[in-house]
Design an enzyme around this catalytic site. Structure first.
Site, short mmCIF file in Angstrom:
data_model
loop_
_atom_site.label_atom_id
_atom_site.label_comp_id
_atom_site.label_asym_id
_atom_site.label_seq_id
_atom_site.Cartn_x
_atom_site.Cartn_y
_atom_site.Cartn_z
N ASP A 90 -22.49 -40.43 -21.54
CA ASP A 90 -23.82 -40.30 -22.14
C ASP A 90 -23.73 -39.80 -23.58
OD1 ASP A 90 -25.28 -41.13 -19.92
OD2 ASP A 90 -24.95 -39.19 -18.95
N ASN A 115 -14.63 -39.19 -17.71
CA ASN A 115 -15.18 -38.72 -16.44
C ASN A 115 -14.30 -39.22 -15.29
OD1 ASN A 115 -16.27 -41.36 -15.36
ND2 ASN A 115 -17.40 -41.25 -17.30
O1 C5P Z 1 -28.39 -42.09 -16.47
P1 C5P Z 1 -27.20 -42.36 -15.62
O2 C5P Z 1 -25.91 -42.37 -16.41
O3 C5P Z 1 -27.08 -41.52 -14.39
O4 C5P Z 1 -27.47 -43.84 -15.09
C1 C5P Z 1 -26.54 -44.53 -14.36
C2 C5P Z 1 -26.71 -46.02 -14.58
O5 C5P Z 1 -26.88 -46.30 -15.96
C3 C5P Z 1 -25.47 -46.78 -14.18
O6 C5P Z 1 -25.87 -48.08 -13.75
C4 C5P Z 1 -24.69 -46.85 -15.48
O7 C5P Z 1 -23.79 -47.93 -15.47
C5 C5P Z 1 -25.79 -47.02 -16.50
N1 C5P Z 1 -25.53 -46.47 -17.85
C6 C5P Z 1 -25.36 -47.34 -18.92
N2 C5P Z 1 -25.16 -46.86 -20.18
C7 C5P Z 1 -25.12 -45.53 -20.41
C8 C5P Z 1 -25.29 -44.62 -19.33
C9 C5P Z 1 -25.48 -45.13 -18.06
O8 C5P Z 1 -25.38 -48.56 -18.70
N3 C5P Z 1 -24.92 -45.09 -21.65
#
Ligand code: C5P
Length: 407
Positions: free
Chosen positions: A283, A211
Site C-alpha cells: 500500500d 510482505n
Molecule cells: O486494500 P487491500 O490491500 O486490503 O485490498 C486487497 C485487494 O486489492 C486485493 O485484490 C489486492 O490485489 C488489491 N490491491 C491492488 N493494489 C493495491 C493494493 C491492493 O490491486 N495497491
C-alpha cells in the site's frame, strides 16, 4: 460422474510394483466408462505382469521399448504422446516419481512423459517408509506444482508385510478419482488476467518493504483458470514458484511495475474478460529510493517518508472501456466479512474473496478457506488445498457472470 471419461484417450503407464497386477482390472474399469485405453510398460513392470495380458485387455499392442523399429512404426512414442488426453501412471513407483521429476527420458515411459502435453496423473504404490520419505514427498510436491494430479495412495496391509500408507488405490477408486479431477472447460475461450505474490518496494539498493505473501493462492487460481480452458496471463511479484502449465507469465518487482503491466495488458493487448487480483500489493512505497546503501546513523532511529501506491484493482474496476469482470482478494486478520464487503463497495469490484490470515491459514500455507461476496450474495469455500479452493472460486465466478448476463 464417471461419464466425464467417456471418449477420453487414456495412456496407462504401468511401472514395476507388485500392484502392477491391478493394472489389468484398471484397463477394464476404464473401458467400462467409455475411455479408450492404450498401455505403456516399463521393463520392471513386465517382471510382474505380462504385456500379453494388457495387450489382450486393451485390444492394442503394448508399448515397451524406446529403440524398437517395429514398435516405432506401429505407433511411435511421439504419436502415442500426442494421442493421449491423460497420461495415467498406475502403479507409479517411488523410482518412477523421482525419474519424472528429473525429466529423464532413458526409457519409453519417461520419454513419453517429456514429449506429451497430456495431463499427468500418478497413482503411487510403494512401501510406507518409501512413501513418507522426504525425497518422495518433495518429488510429489514438485509434480503437483507442475500440474500433475496424485491419486491416493490408500492405507492398509502391504505386500511387504508392513502396514501403512502406500497401497495402490483400488482400480474402481482410481476411475472415480480420475473422473472427479476432470475439470469441465467452463472457461474455454475466456481471456483472464491474474496478479499474484507480494510486491517489493525498494528503500535503497539492498533493502525493500515487502510482505509475507507466497504467491501460492494466485498461482493456484491461474492453474485452475488454465485447467478450465482459459487463456491466462499471470502478472507475478517476486516469488519462487514454477509457472503452472499453460499459463503465460510476466514478472514484476514493485507495485508501480505491476500497475503498468496490468494496464498494458488491458489497454494494449486486447480486452480481457476477467481480472482476478490476488496479489498482496504494497500500500505504501518509500517516497525516494536512496541511490546507495543507507548507512546506520549514530542517532536512535530514522523516519522513512512513505507515499501511497496506486490501487491496481480499483483502477481496473474504474475503467470506462474494456472493463473486465473484476475480482479482488481481501486478506484480513479480523472482522473478515465486514472489511471484505466494505472493500467490495469502496473499490467498485464485482466480487471479493476474503480469507483470514493468521497462525494456520493464508500466506505460506498450502491450505486456504474463502468467504466470497458479491453485491447480492455470498458463498463459503471450505478449507482445502489452495488448488481445490481456486477451482471452487472459478466455478463461483462463472456462476455469477452467467447470472449477471441473464438478469
Ligand atoms: O486494500 P487491500 O490491500 O486490503 O485490498 C486487497 C485487494 O486489492 C486485493 O485484490 C489486492 O490485489 C488489491 N490491491 C491492488 N493494489 C493495491 C493494493 C491492493 O490491486 N495497491
Amino acid at each position: 460422474m464417471a461419464e466425464q471419461l467417456t471418449g477420453k484417450k487414456i495412456l496407462l503407464g504401468v511401472t514395476g510394483s507388485i500392484a502392477a497386477y491391478k493394472a489389468a482390472e484398471l484397463v477394464r474399469r476404464l473401458q467400462d466408462v467409455g475411455a479408450e485405453v492404450r498401455v505403456v510398460m516399463t521393463a520392471a513392470a513386465c517382471e510382474f505382469i505380462t504385456p500379453l495380458t494388457l495387450q489382450t485387455l486393451s485390444g492394442h499392442p503394448v508399448a515397451l521399448t524406446l529403440l524398437d523399429a517395429d514398435e516405432e512404426s506401429a505407433m511411435g512414442h511421439i504419436t502415442l504422446a500426442r494421442w493421449a488426453d491423460w497420461f495415467l501412471i498406475a502403479p507409479a513407483t517411488a523410482d518412477t516419481l523421482s525419474r519424472l521429476v528429473q525429466g529423464r527420458s532413458d526409457d519409453l515411459l519417461t520419454a513419453i512423459h517429456l514429449a506429451s502435453e497430456a495431463r499427468l496423473v500418478c497413482a503411487p504404490a510403494m512401501n510406507n517408509k518409501m512413501w513418507s520419505h522426504v525425497a518422495t514427498q518433495e518429488n510429489l510436491t514438485s509434480l503437483r506444482s507442475r500440474g500433475a494430479v496424485i491419486l491416493g495412495p490408500a492405507s492398509g496391509d502391504q505386500a511387504c508385510g508392513e502396514q501403512g500408507e502406500g497401497r495402490l488405490l483400488e482400480p474402481v477408486d482410481i476411475v472415480t478419482a480420475l473422473a472427479e479431477s476432470v475439470v469441465p472447460a467452463v472457461w474455454a475461450g475466456k481471456r483472464v488476467l491474474i496478479t499474484a505474490g507480494p510486491t517489493h518496494e525498494p528503500i535503497d539498493p539492498v533493502r525493500f518493504i515487502g510482505n509475507r505473501s507466497s504467491g501460492k493462492m494466485g498461482f493456484a487460481v491461474a492453474q485452475a483458470a488454465a485447467e478450465a480452458g482459459a487463456e491466462v496471463m499471470l502478472i507475478a511479484g517476486p516469488v519462487g514458484l514454477d509457472t503452472p502449465t499453460g499459463v503465460n507469465r510476466h514478472n514484476v518487482g514493485t507495485a508501480a511495475q505491476m500497475y503498468a503491466a496490468v494496464m498494458q495488458q488491458l489497454t494494449m493487448m486486447g480486452s480481457r474478460d476477467i481480472f482476478i487480483s490476488v496479489a498482496a500489493v504494497a500500500d505504501y512505497r518509500a517516497e525516494t529510493v536512496a541511490p546507495h546503501k543507507m548507512k546506520k546513523s549514530a542517532q536512535q532511529g530514522i523516519t522513512l517518508p512513505l507515499v501511497s501506491t496506486q490501487d491496481i484493482v480499483a483502477a481496473v474496476a474504474a475503467l470506462s472501456t474494456n472493463r473486465p469482470y473484476v475480482v479482488g482478494f481481501a486478506a484480513e486478520t479480523e472482522k473478515v466479512a465486514d472489511y471484505a464487503q466494505e472493500k467490495l463497495k469502496r473499490k467498485g469490484l464485482d466480487m471479493i474473496a476474503a480469507n483470514e490470515v493468521g497462525a494456520e491459514l493464508g500466506f505460506a500455507s498450502d491450505d486456504n478457506a474463502l468467504q466470497v461476496f458479491w453485491e447480492t450474495g455470498s458463498q463459503e469455500v471450505p478449507r482445502g488445498p489452495k488448488l481445490t479452493v481456486a477451482r471452487s472460486l472459478i466455478t463461483i465466478i462463472m456462476g455469477q457472470i452467467n447470472a449477471d448476463s441473464t438478469s
